[in-house]
Design a protein around this motif. Structure first.
Motif, PDB file in Angstrom:
ATOM      1  N   GLN A   1       0.837  -1.199   0.000  1.00 36.58           N
ATOM      2  CA  GLN A   1       0.000   0.000   0.000  1.00 36.58           C
ATOM      3  C   GLN A   1       0.876   1.255   0.000  1.00 36.58           C
ATOM      4  OE1 GLN A   1      -2.621  -0.349   3.347  1.00 36.58           O
ATOM      5  NE2 GLN A   1      -4.036  -1.607   2.184  1.00 36.58           N
ATOM      6  N   ASN A   2       0.295   2.383  -0.449  1.00 33.24           N
ATOM      7  CA  ASN A   2       1.031   3.656  -0.371  1.00 33.24           C
ATOM      8  C   ASN A   2       1.352   3.972   1.090  1.00 33.24           C
ATOM      9  OD1 ASN A   2       0.370   3.711  -3.009  1.00 33.24           O
ATOM     10  ND2 ASN A   2      -0.894   5.561  -2.923  1.00 33.24           N
ATOM     11  N   PHE A   3       2.454   4.669   1.302  1.00 35.77           N
ATOM     12  CA  PHE A   3       2.769   5.049   2.691  1.00 35.77           C
ATOM     13  C   PHE A   3       3.613   6.319   2.729  1.00 35.77           C
ATOM     14  CE2 PHE A   3       6.210   2.248   1.336  1.00 35.77           C
ATOM     15  CZ  PHE A   3       7.339   2.920   1.776  1.00 35.77           C
ATOM     16  N   THR A   4       3.691   6.922   3.918  1.00 35.44           N
ATOM     17  CA  THR A   4       4.538   8.093   4.152  1.00 35.44           C
ATOM     18  C   THR A   4       5.547   7.719   5.218  1.00 35.44           C
ATOM     19  OG1 THR A   4       2.654   9.514   3.737  1.00 35.44           O
ATOM     20  CG2 THR A   4       4.509  10.522   4.895  1.00 35.44           C
ATOM     21  N   TYR A   5       6.782   8.048   4.983  1.00 33.09           N
ATOM     22  CA  TYR A   5       7.814   7.794   5.992  1.00 33.09           C
ATOM     23  C   TYR A   5       8.580   9.083   6.236  1.00 33.09           C
ATOM     24  CZ  TYR A   5      12.246   6.383   8.016  1.00 33.09           C
ATOM     25  OH  TYR A   5      13.348   6.291   8.834  1.00 33.09           O
TER      26      TYR A   5
END
Ligand code: NAD
Length: 361
Positions: free
Chosen positions: A2-6
């Protein structure tokens, strides 16, 4: 995937044995010429060791750090900062001392070097929890992140076995909840699983020999990773419940986390099966909650809230408080089921996955 932000935290980390010796160079790098050294009354010896290493760069010691960062203590420390004309702080100790350093940084903007000696993980987070008039408030700001963290394994060798065990499980709790966080991401999940694995392997060895350097190294490495998880993604039921229990019934921080963790994980097990599988794999057991309950017993942790000071008549109130302010959790927070888990944690009996039990009946 899935898309994610880090988002990485801008921190410099020095890790190893004898790394406290690098403190003068770190202060020079940060332009700190007069550091106030922070500690608890229990760790004045280690604060004095810092002074002897820093020599002219040490302006003085303030060794009154206390659990949950009382604002009154911070006010006294700020007076010392002004009296001594300090232009930076060095916090050496567990989460209580780190909290004081953050509270000073929050109010003054002074740079901080943190030297953690327990596994609490506060040094990796932008979170500052403070208490005033019996009320605990929490805020999050990049302003409280230390500029440098120096992990020196040698400083952890004096950590009592009981604190090592509870503080280690407190760290595992950060990583466990990171694995089912709403804003989870694959990078933090890697750190979480590795952090749990390192601590689960090291803690039984430390329990036998508190000065086992190899195990201490692995545990501190794991604690760092778990702290990074706490700083990076949102926590859920376990942390909220421990926060409520600690704040409302004055229960000790690390012990509360250690006693609660198997029960909060059992509560969430059916809603977060992948996270549970990763935790179980990391601790080398078939079941995350039951496995951690077994680990806690094996390393001598008091597994019952009764044994750490909670009264039976407070179970109902705790369950009520737990559902007062809604927050995100992989499984909805239901009062009766929460009451059941607190009652089991109070009695120190094995965790129960009530959803699975209900489907089996
Ligand atoms: P602590 O810092 O209160 O330490 C417990 C006692 O052990 C203290 O007397 C301390 O001096 C002593 N100690 C620590 N390391 C030692 C060592 N190596 N040798 C001998 N004695 C040692 O307890 P803690 O569990 O480390 O931290 C708990 C506090 O940290 C709580 O106030 C909690 O709210 C806070 N915390 C904050 C965050 C955050 O992100 N803001 C995260 C985790 C914990």
């Amino acid at each position: 995937m899935q898309n994610f932000t880090y988002q990485a935290a801008p921190m410099r980390v020095i890790f190893g044995r004898g790394t406290l010796g690098q403190l003068p160079a770190e202060l020079e790098r940060l332009g700190i010429s007069r550091a106030l050294i922070l500690a608890t009354p229990n760790q004045t010896k280690q604060a004095a060791q810092v002074v002897s290493i820093l020599r002219h760069r040490a302006a003085g010691i303030f060794a009154e750090a206390a659990m949950h960062t009382p604002v009154d203590v911070t006010k006294h420390a700020l007076l010392r900062v002004r009296e001594l004309d300090a232009n930076g702080v060095v916090a050496i100790g567990g989460g209580s001392t780190t909290g004081l350093g953050k509270a000073i940084a929050w109010r003054t903007g002074l740079p901080q070097v943190v030297v953690p000696t327990s596994y609490a993980g506060s040094e990796m987070t932008p979170i500052l929890g403070e208490t005033q008039d019996g009320l605990k408030t929490t805020q999050s700001s990049p302003k409280v992140l230390p500029e440098t963290v120096i992990y020196d394994v040698d400083l952890t060798l004096t950590m009592p076995r009981s604190l090592s065990a509870t503080s280690g499980l407190n760290a595992i709790a950060h990583a466990a909840e990171a694995l089912y966080a709403r804003d989870q991401n694959p990078i933090i999940s890697l750190m979480a699983e590795e952090g749990i694995r390192s601590l689960a392997r090291a803690l039984p060895k430390i329990c036998i020999d508190a000065r086992a350097v190899g195990a201490r190294t692995e545990a501190l490495y794991g604690a760092w990773l778990c702290g990074a998880c706490l700083g990076a993604v949102g926590m859920a039921l376990h942390h909220k419940l421990c926060h409520t229990l600690g704040g409302s019934f004055n229960l000790p921080h690390a012990e509360t986390h250690a006693a609660m963790l198997p029960h909060t994980l059992a509560y969430n097990a059916s809603a977060a099966p992948q996270a549970m599988a990763r935790i179980a794999r990391a601790i080398g057991r078939d079941d995350a909650a039951g496995g951690l309950f077994g680990l806690a017993g094996a390393i001598g942790v008091r597994r019952s809230l009764r044994d750490i000071g909670m009264r039976e008549q407070d179970i109902d109130r705790a369950a009520g408080l737990a559902v007062t302010n809604p927050y995100w959790n992989p499984r909805p927070v239901e009062r009766d089921a929460i009451r059941g888990l607190i009652a089991r944690a109070w009695a120190g009996t094995a965790p129960v996955d009530d959803v699975k039990s209900a489907t089996l009946v």
